[in-house]
Write an enzyme that holds these catalytic residues in place. Sequence first.
Site, PDB file in Angstrom:
ATOM      1  N   ASN A  10       0.863  -1.221   0.038  1.00 11.28           N
ATOM      2  CA  ASN A  10      -0.052  -0.022  -0.107  1.00 11.28           C
ATOM      3  C   ASN A  10       1.027   1.512   0.011  1.00 11.28           C
ATOM      4  OD1 ASN A  10      -1.787   2.060   0.506  1.00 11.28           O
ATOM      5  ND2 ASN A  10      -2.189   1.579   2.639  1.00 11.28           N
ATOM      6  N   HIS A  97      -9.724   0.969   4.897  1.00  9.87           N
ATOM      7  CA  HIS A  97      -8.256   1.432   5.473  1.00  9.87           C
ATOM      8  C   HIS A  97      -8.603   2.280   6.334  1.00  9.87           C
ATOM      9  CE1 HIS A  97      -4.197   2.573   6.363  1.00  9.87           C
ATOM     10  NE2 HIS A  97      -3.853   1.545   5.740  1.00  9.87           N
ATOM     11  N   GLU A  99      -7.070   4.708   7.681  1.00  8.47           N
ATOM     12  CA  GLU A  99      -6.875   6.079   7.314  1.00  8.47           C
ATOM     13  C   GLU A  99      -8.132   6.727   6.639  1.00  8.47           C
ATOM     14  OE1 GLU A  99      -3.121   5.535   5.625  1.00  8.47           O
ATOM     15  OE2 GLU A  99      -2.093   4.968   7.354  1.00  8.47           O
ATOM     16  N   GLU A 167      -5.799  -4.941  10.575  1.00 10.22           N
ATOM     17  CA  GLU A 167      -4.631  -3.611  10.721  1.00 10.22           C
ATOM     18  C   GLU A 167      -4.987  -3.230  11.931  1.00 10.22           C
ATOM     19  OE1 GLU A 167      -2.670  -2.730   6.814  1.00 10.22           O
ATOM     20  OE2 GLU A 167      -4.359  -1.423   6.918  1.00 10.22           O
ATOM     21  N   GLY A 173       2.134   2.442  10.539  1.00 11.63           N
ATOM     22  CA  GLY A 173       3.011   3.515  10.515  1.00 11.63           C
ATOM     23  C   GLY A 173       3.722   3.943  11.837  1.00 11.63           C
TER      24      GLY A 173
HETATM   25  C1  PEP Z   1      -0.929   0.028   5.687  1.00  9.73           C
HETATM   26  O1  PEP Z   1      -1.088   1.185   5.557  1.00  9.73           O
HETATM   27  O2  PEP Z   1      -1.785  -0.683   5.466  1.00  9.73           O
HETATM   28  C2  PEP Z   1       0.180  -0.295   6.878  1.00  9.73           C
HETATM   29  C3  PEP Z   1       0.168  -1.467   7.348  1.00  9.73           C
HETATM   30  O3  PEP Z   1       1.039   0.576   6.897  1.00  9.73           O
HETATM   31  P1  PEP Z   1       2.651   0.206   7.829  1.00  9.73           P
HETATM   32  O4  PEP Z   1       3.111  -1.045   7.166  1.00  9.73           O
HETATM   33  O5  PEP Z   1       3.583   1.414   7.243  1.00  9.73           O
HETATM   34  O6  PEP Z   1       2.256   0.156   9.213  1.00  9.73           O
END
Ligand code: PEP
Length: 251
Positions: A10, A97, A99, A167, A173
């Site tokens: 991603n 997601h 975000e 997630e 992040g």
């Molecule tokens: C994501 O944006 O789906 C994600 C898992 O980001 P990161 O690997 O940077 O934590």
Amino acid sequence: MSRKVLIAGNWKMNGLIKGSQALAKEIALATKSLKPQAEVLVCPPFTLLTTVKKALRGSRVMLGAQDCHMEEKGAHTGDVSPYMLKDAGCDYVILGHSERRTDHKESSALVKAKAESALKAGLKVIICVGETLDERNKGKALSVTEKQVKDSLPDGATASNTVIAYEPVWAIGTGKTATPQDAQEVHAHIRKVLAQKLSKSVATRMRILYGGSMKPQNASELLNEEDIDGGLIGGASLKAEDFMTIVSKAK
Ligand code: PEP
């Protein structure tokens, strides 16, 4: 039951044409020399879909987008329809997601509607779910993810057109990763929910990815867990070497 591992990058809101061409070409080339034990997917921003599609030509790396609208076309300034994504050569679209759930106040009902439209357009969907740190600290990780899965899952979901990505919001992040045991606990619970909502047979075959600071150093231990069928990778997908190291850890 063996499920084919899926490693999805991603790219979020990162990349301009020049650097992205090079990144996609490096991933395409590196994938050719790997045994096909994993499916590989990259999800760049909308502006780079065509460029990346061209750069991936001749490789088995698939293309995905990071969101879509629920309508086929019309007066929705700034939005992109799943039919446009299909037209641009996408195989997948990431939906829900955290975000987007946070920045754009997307509800699970909206994620479900978008996913149903994406399936109609011939795309496969990756539905993201996950609890916040506050919810985890209150012991609600399983109930929150269960509700998100139940409410976001599109009608018509099958093991071949739908992937779930767990997630935990606090791990995205941040450099903090769920322990393999904590992640496995949630993945196993999600599979149980899928069995209730769909069927045992579909749940056994549907892939559940882990996302949240997955990187070369922790990928193996996460991917070794029974119900972790791949990764949704943010930061580490922007460097071909890191991303391909994660791909190489696929079971
Ligand atoms: C994501 O944006 O789906 C994600 C898992 O980001 P990161 O690997 O940077 O934590």
